[in-house]
Design an enzyme around this catalytic site. Structure first.
Site, mmCIF file in Angstrom:
data_model
loop_
_atom_site.group_PDB
_atom_site.id
_atom_site.type_symbol
_atom_site.label_atom_id
_atom_site.label_comp_id
_atom_site.label_asym_id
_atom_site.label_seq_id
_atom_site.Cartn_x
_atom_site.Cartn_y
_atom_site.Cartn_z
ATOM 1 N N LYS A 35 -8.332 0.151 11.738
ATOM 2 C CA LYS A 35 -7.157 -0.789 12.646
ATOM 3 C C LYS A 35 -5.083 -0.653 12.004
ATOM 4 O O LYS A 35 -5.162 0.062 10.847
ATOM 5 C CB LYS A 35 -7.068 -2.745 12.348
ATOM 6 N N ARG A 130 -9.721 -19.065 10.262
ATOM 7 C CA ARG A 130 -8.560 -18.000 10.622
ATOM 8 C C ARG A 130 -9.227 -17.936 12.107
ATOM 9 O O ARG A 130 -8.992 -19.018 13.110
ATOM 10 C CB ARG A 130 -8.367 -17.029 10.137
ATOM 11 N N TYR A 259 22.118 -0.819 -7.780
ATOM 12 C CA TYR A 259 22.210 -1.384 -6.970
ATOM 13 C C TYR A 259 21.926 -3.328 -8.105
ATOM 14 O O TYR A 259 21.225 -3.531 -8.311
ATOM 15 C CB TYR A 259 21.778 -2.146 -5.639
ATOM 16 N N MET A 307 18.002 2.042 -0.549
ATOM 17 C CA MET A 307 16.845 2.437 0.744
ATOM 18 C C MET A 307 16.277 3.668 0.408
ATOM 19 O O MET A 307 15.336 4.504 1.559
ATOM 20 C CB MET A 307 17.834 2.709 2.093
#
Length: 362
Positions: A35, A130, A259, A307
């Site tokens: 998957k 689930r 940052y 980024m």
């Protein structure tokens, strides 16, 4: 020239890890779980890496069709089953096995008119909460399935919540096994029980987990299912994310990096700038001290991941310079160690590899 970041997929390691799974359960067939585009490794590579599997398991119908188009002829299992009537038609056309976990799916099957019999996995909810029928409702669900003329083989299935910790305080695996045996008692059909973590518990549980099928997932990709490191489990990394130093800064005591100015140098140090950021799939929330390899030497991230770049401490590497190779995870740098430092799991890092990162085999 292209940006230096590159993901390498190791097909031989995929084959090795599948063989390791099968060796743990020599009497069982293996669904190789593919998957999420084979945990970010790619369907085509998964087909070759897991060619020795007895079947492939996934959740995406378009990818199941794609695997058939690529030439996969062995069984395929849809782990979440089907979502509407059209999916049942796809199961019929492409000979897919599907999980059945709720009354709505039973009703869809009862109303369907496929051209051939469909094999299914009837899922029991033994505490994961689930998908699946509770143990007390399992027998009635089985009876409804067995009454449908176009249902073929019914495999009995459950999923373990805490197989990586056998004596889990909330829900130990033995309790889930007890519930499964109680709900499935007397029902005919193959059994499918163990995920990656369960596979490694087989010896410890004295045969209680022996089943007709196993469902190895993250272990196939060199990730630990918990309890030990991947290396201790005998697994090899199947994805190496590597880049290079593209800039070097000399900073002094009191200087900040990145940052938010979250990292402050305690003394003179060299900072390497790496061409890898969160737009490549590296976790933005990775903190200071997340491990990384530069020229084969372990060092750490400093400052906030941005980024397109992240910054590393070159103090232990006086020889490092622009062009030095950086391994973010993979060979020499276990993906689960990086994930743990970043407060996540190796599964997420593999699956988050961004489309802009070139992928090669190596």
């Amino acid at each position: 020239m292209p940006r230096p970041i590159l993901a390498s997929i190791h097909i031989d390691s995929m084959k090795h890890n599948l063989a390791r799974a099968k060796a743990c359960a020599p009497g069982s067939k293996a669904w190789a779980v593919v998957k999420a585009h084979a945990y970010g490794h790619g369907l085509e590579r998964a087909m070759r890496g897991f060619a020795a599997a007895d079947g492939l398991a996934l959740v995406e119908f378009d990818n199941a069709v794609r695997l058939r188009e690529l030439g996969w002829t062995k069984p395929m299992l849809m782990l979440e089953g089907f979502f509407d009537a059209a999916d049942i038609q796809t199961m019929d056309q492409y000979q897919l096995n599907g999980a059945v976990h709720c009354g709505e799916q039973l009703a869809l099957l009862e109303a369907a008119r496929p051209a051939r019999k469909l094999d299914v996995h009837l899922k029991m909810n033994t505490g994961m909460n689930r998908l699946g029928f509770k143990p007390e409702a399992f027998r009635a669900a089985y009876a409804r399935l067995r009454a449908i003329p176009h249902v073929g083989e019914i495999t009995l299935m459950t999923h373990f919540a805490n197989a990586d910790e056998a004596a889990h305080a909330c829900l130990p695996i033995r309790e889930q096994i007890r519930r499964f045996k109680l709900g499935a008692d007397g029902l005919a059909g193959p059994l499918s029980l163990s995920n990656s973590a369960g596979i490694f518990q087989m010896d410890a549980l004295d045969g209680e987990l022996v089943s007709d099928w196993i469902r190895p997932g993250v272990m196939l990709y060199g990730g630990t299912p918990g309890g030990k490191s991947a290396e201790e489990f005998g697994l090899r990394p199947t994805m190496t994310l590597a880049s290079e130093i593209i800039g070097v800064q000399q900073i002094e005591a009191g200087d900040y990096v990145g940052y938010g100015s979250r990292f402050q140098a305690a003394g003179s140090m060299r900072i390497g700038v790496v061409a890898c950021g969160y737009a490549d799939g590296y976790p933005r929330h990775a903190p200071v001290d997340t491990p990384v390899l530069v020229d084969g030497v372990r060092t750490r991230i400093v400052g906030r991941v941005s980024m397109d770049m992240l910054t590393v401490d070159l103090t232990p590497l006086p020889q490092a310079q622009v062009g030095s190779r950086v391994v973010l995870w993979g060979e020499g740098m276990p993906i689960d160690e990086v994930a743990t430092a970043a407060g996540t799991i190796g599964y997420e890092l593999m699956c988050a590899l961004a489309p802009r990162v070139p992928v090669v085999e190596g």
